[in-house]
Design an enzyme around this catalytic site. Sequence first.
Site, mmCIF file in Angstrom:
data_model
loop_
_atom_site.group_PDB
_atom_site.id
_atom_site.type_symbol
_atom_site.label_atom_id
_atom_site.label_comp_id
_atom_site.label_asym_id
_atom_site.label_seq_id
_atom_site.Cartn_x
_atom_site.Cartn_y
_atom_site.Cartn_z
ATOM 1 N N GLU A 143 0.911 -1.261 -0.079
ATOM 2 C CA GLU A 143 0.003 -0.097 -0.079
ATOM 3 C C GLU A 143 0.850 1.150 -0.140
ATOM 4 O OE1 GLU A 143 -3.288 -0.105 -0.427
ATOM 5 O OE2 GLU A 143 -3.606 -2.010 -0.345
ATOM 6 N N CYS B 12 -1.456 9.023 3.758
ATOM 7 C CA CYS B 12 -1.446 8.796 2.393
ATOM 8 C C CYS B 12 -2.617 9.228 1.652
ATOM 9 C CB CYS B 12 -1.364 7.314 2.318
ATOM 10 S SG CYS B 12 -2.752 6.568 3.301
HETATM 11 P P1 NAD Z 1 8.737 4.421 4.092
HETATM 12 O O1 NAD Z 1 8.720 3.716 2.805
HETATM 13 O O2 NAD Z 1 10.126 5.354 4.272
HETATM 14 O O3 NAD Z 1 9.029 3.426 5.061
HETATM 15 C C1 NAD Z 1 7.987 2.609 5.427
HETATM 16 C C2 NAD Z 1 8.716 1.193 6.194
HETATM 17 O O4 NAD Z 1 9.579 0.703 5.223
HETATM 18 C C3 NAD Z 1 9.461 1.607 7.225
HETATM 19 O O5 NAD Z 1 9.353 0.688 8.318
HETATM 20 C C4 NAD Z 1 11.028 1.800 6.783
HETATM 21 O O6 NAD Z 1 11.784 1.249 7.754
HETATM 22 C C5 NAD Z 1 10.608 0.514 5.847
HETATM 23 N N1 NAD Z 1 11.823 0.432 4.552
HETATM 24 C C6 NAD Z 1 12.395 1.577 4.048
HETATM 25 N N2 NAD Z 1 13.032 1.261 3.046
HETATM 26 C C7 NAD Z 1 12.866 0.234 2.755
HETATM 27 C C8 NAD Z 1 13.445 -1.070 1.863
HETATM 28 N N3 NAD Z 1 14.171 -0.559 0.795
HETATM 29 N N4 NAD Z 1 12.901 -2.278 1.762
HETATM 30 C C9 NAD Z 1 12.022 -2.575 2.737
HETATM 31 N N5 NAD Z 1 11.432 -1.524 3.789
HETATM 32 C C10 NAD Z 1 11.867 -0.549 3.876
HETATM 33 O O7 NAD Z 1 7.646 5.141 4.170
HETATM 34 P P2 NAD Z 1 7.131 6.030 5.722
HETATM 35 O O8 NAD Z 1 7.770 7.537 5.368
HETATM 36 O O9 NAD Z 1 7.294 5.443 6.700
HETATM 37 O O10 NAD Z 1 5.603 6.665 5.268
HETATM 38 C C11 NAD Z 1 5.107 7.312 4.473
HETATM 39 C C12 NAD Z 1 4.782 6.726 3.186
HETATM 40 O O11 NAD Z 1 3.867 5.573 3.514
HETATM 41 C C13 NAD Z 1 4.015 7.739 2.311
HETATM 42 O O12 NAD Z 1 4.199 7.614 1.110
HETATM 43 C C14 NAD Z 1 2.416 7.377 2.383
HETATM 44 O O13 NAD Z 1 1.658 7.655 1.589
HETATM 45 C C15 NAD Z 1 2.456 5.941 2.612
HETATM 46 N N6 NAD Z 1 1.365 5.312 3.091
HETATM 47 C C16 NAD Z 1 0.547 4.585 2.488
HETATM 48 C C17 NAD Z 1 -0.657 3.981 3.012
HETATM 49 C C18 NAD Z 1 -1.657 3.284 2.363
HETATM 50 O O14 NAD Z 1 -2.397 2.445 2.981
HETATM 51 N N7 NAD Z 1 -1.541 3.337 1.016
HETATM 52 C C19 NAD Z 1 -0.824 4.402 4.315
HETATM 53 C C20 NAD Z 1 0.202 5.041 5.326
HETATM 54 C C21 NAD Z 1 1.442 5.584 4.524
#
Ligand code: NAD
Length: 975
Positions: free
Chosen positions: A729, A763
């Site tokens: 997501e 998001c």
């Molecule tokens: P992020 O992608 O930076 O981090 C999300 C998670 O992924 C964290 O736990 C992080 O440590 C991990 N991560 C980072 N790099 C990774 C990699 N290469 N491989 C695997 N894991 C990795 O996102 P964020 O800043 O924590 O959250 C914000 C983002 O999340 C925004 O883009 C937002 O739109 C999205 N979001 C989407 C939804 C949805 O339901 N569609 C809901 C909430 C947030």
Amino acid sequence: MSEREVRIQSIGRTLLESARREEARLAREHRWEHALLDWCMQNPELRTRIFRFIDVFPQLDSPSSVYHHIKEYFPQDEDRIPAFIRRGLALARPAVLTRPALYHLTAMMFRRVAGMFVAAPGEEEALAVVEDFSRRNVRCSVDILGERTLSEAQAAGYFERYRTLIRALGRLKQGRDKQNISVKLSSLTSAFDPADPETVGRRVRERLRELVRLAKQQEVFLHIDMEEYAVRDLTLKIVRDLLEEKEFAGGLDIGVVLQAYLKDVGQCLDDIFSWALDLKNPLTIRLVRGAYWDYELMNAQEKSWPVPVFLQKSGTDEMFERLTRRILEETPRVRLAVATHNVRSIAHALALAEERQTGKDSLEFQLLYGMGAPLVAALLEAGHSPRVYMPVGEPIRGMAYLVRRLLENVSSQSFVRRGIHEQSVPQDILKAPAVGKEPPALQRPNEFVECPPVRLFDANERKHFRSALDNVRDQLGRDLTGVIAGHAVEKKQKGEHVSPIDGKTVIARTSYADAADAEKALTAAAQSFPDWAARPVGERAEFLRRTALWMQANRYDLAALEVMEVGKPWREADADVKEAVDFLNFYAVSAEALMRPQAAISFPHERNEIRARPRGVAAVIAPWNFPIAILTGMSAAALVTGNPVVIKPAGPSVFCGWKVYEAYREAGIPAGVVHFLPGRGELLGPLLVEDPRTALIAFTGSRSAGLDILRRAGESTAKARMVKKVIAELGGKNAAIVDDTADFDQAVPAVLSSAFGYAGQKCSALSRLIVVDRIYESFLKRLIEAAADFPAGNPVEPLTLCGPVINAAARDRIQAAVEEGRTQGVVLFEGRIPEEAGGFYVPPVIVADLPADSRLLREEIFGPVLAVIRARDFKDALQKANDSDCALTAGVFSRTPSHIELARREFEAGNLYINRPITGAVVGRHPFGGYKMSGTCTKAGGESYLREFFIERTISENAARHGFAPFDEGEIGKM
Ligand code: NAD
């Protein structure tokens, strides 16, 4: 029959007879209006459409839009439409020139209907009506229409109008009786929010004090109106605090309102008596049944709160009489104003007043302009001097009032309709109210029961929140470690993160897990898989329910931690915990239903079934912005379907993540089944994703990380023993369209909360606002005016809606994007944010006139930045909205049915919201997830979500032996 009852009946009959005589006269005079209302009564579905048409009509500014909307609202009803409208439509059809005639006809109808309930369009005209009434010995209370105040500029406007009105009324002397004005406190501030009664009370009193001074000087009586239940205590507190001010110790002529439809109104009266009985000038208590019954019921049901109003009319009727009695017992230390059209209630008050020999001045009767006219005449005839509650204002501002009156008028429960207009037999309508048994509040049809959000209007619940915020500080700054199979893993490398509120309060020092820990966690998880998968689904569901109970019991502490750790405002932090509880309970119910063996089409000789089987180890990788809900939702779905989980929380919300882990362990989930692995995403993510033992990855986060996971999961499958399932997501670039029939009062706050709530770090947040040309300027003017008062600042304060952004890097990134926007387009609005020194704050910004390829229109900014786009018309707006590689949430603000239908069909969004904010999906009601580049559209909080977490095996058994099928004769017919 008691003596009193005999008297009530006798007074009631006399009043009823004269009211009916007057009603007959009025019916002849207003034949046309009465016919229209009778026609509305005939068909509930048609009635709804008529109300909706009336609601949009004042905004239709051309003959052709009136024509089109009549056609749209009443498409197949032509034979049921009254003849005069039908003729209008027929005329308008062939020749465009006659459309103005239809427009004028409809406008005339509208004016006449509105004129039945609204005395005048403005204050000047209202004075003439007051004088007119006064000549007939009828007194008035003038009310300026309008219900929602969206900005301080608007509140200042109301304040000025009240002042002008008080001065004007002061000039109209009315014998020894004072002129009277009704004031809604919500009109005096843009934030009439009960979450912080002290602050809001102070602000409102600043204006109210001025009004009271002026009213005193002009000898005008000020009656404070009552609105919905949530602001009742706030309203009364403000009046009480004002009366306690030294300046008014000499006495004030002021009144309050008590609503008999509220179940706890008795306590409220006790409370009023505790401070009002010894006032120098007796407080007037206007006793009403209550005007917001539908709203209160709807709101309570939607939020799973106890319904505050009686569901049975008899409950309200009985309460009305009880309150009448209690207030008259304290008269003349207080004054009673009986405000009802129910003749029985009026007669009851009169009989009681007679018994107690209450002086005439201690009891008055108030009736609504228009609706109460027959009773005004009846009371005059009986020698009383009734008061008319007289709303004034333009139709758009008064629409909510008008619709309430119309609904009341056509309701079969309405006393005016039943008792006076339709002439039911007197003994029926005058009989004493019987206390009926309250029916249970409506239950939702399935087993899942939503967790109610906290009620910040309740002093107790607010107190809990406050003390949780104080207590949570003692827990901050602690050391956190990963936990594998129940054992803490302490490492040398520690990461420290601070609260975004002040940039210095250390939330936690976290030991980062490394590759060896990931390996251990996966090994332990894989070992626990057979046992966990083999448990009955009901047992696993029970663990989820226990986790939910633990979270609910600790809800204030969890929410307070969110406020501190990720800077969420109170309501949003609570909503996040509520959502986590809902995920747990919803998935528990859904898994039990979905994972049972299901029959496929079968014959007696061929038995076919589908059996669910867990996938294997799940890596759950979560974002920080819904730190408890999303982590819980993804992991709970995995656990209940039989998959052990390795939780990788996001760095900025690791403490909240730890709390989720703690909740699972407190609920008794075995140590081998759930593991907690804080650390760097770029290191742990790939390790968890690529490991052959990982069968499933549930990820929510940014596009780049999500695509990286999808790629790695695909490529690493070669080494694995199964194709990995990825739930991803990702982000959004969400658009909302505002068209020329949008209700601005609805659209403006919804746009602001969607764009700037939690500083736009959702998001689902709104980042592209598309406004059609016709209303572009007027809508933006209202929007910008209101944006200036959108409560931004420190989220520890309960009124705040836009707090800090998550960290310094996010602040710098958002600010850079805004700077770029400034050079490319026009900044229409830039807020100020009273920030805590050192915190990471970005003020809300609205930018327009950007080039189509601007980053602000294309990329997710994840901050309080709203880009505005002008569109020619609705079609053009939709095209512009769909011109994005994201499809997560979207919104439409419109009252044109064909536009709404077009959006339903063609708006590219996983979640489309119509005439409401575009954030705030609720589990079970709004399954959430987007497509295009916004993710795999696996709908979190919906039943189908769980299907992603298990596989289905089809089992077909041939039951025939040597041509013999083992069925008996009875089964043949069922084949
Ligand atoms: P992020 O992608 O930076 O981090 C999300 C998670 O992924 C964290 O736990 C992080 O440590 C991990 N991560 C980072 N790099 C990774 C990699 N290469 N491989 C695997 N894991 C990795 O996102 P964020 O800043 O924590 O959250 C914000 C983002 O999340 C925004 O883009 C937002 O739109 C999205 N979001 C989407 C939804 C949805 O339901 N569609 C809901 C909430 C947030």
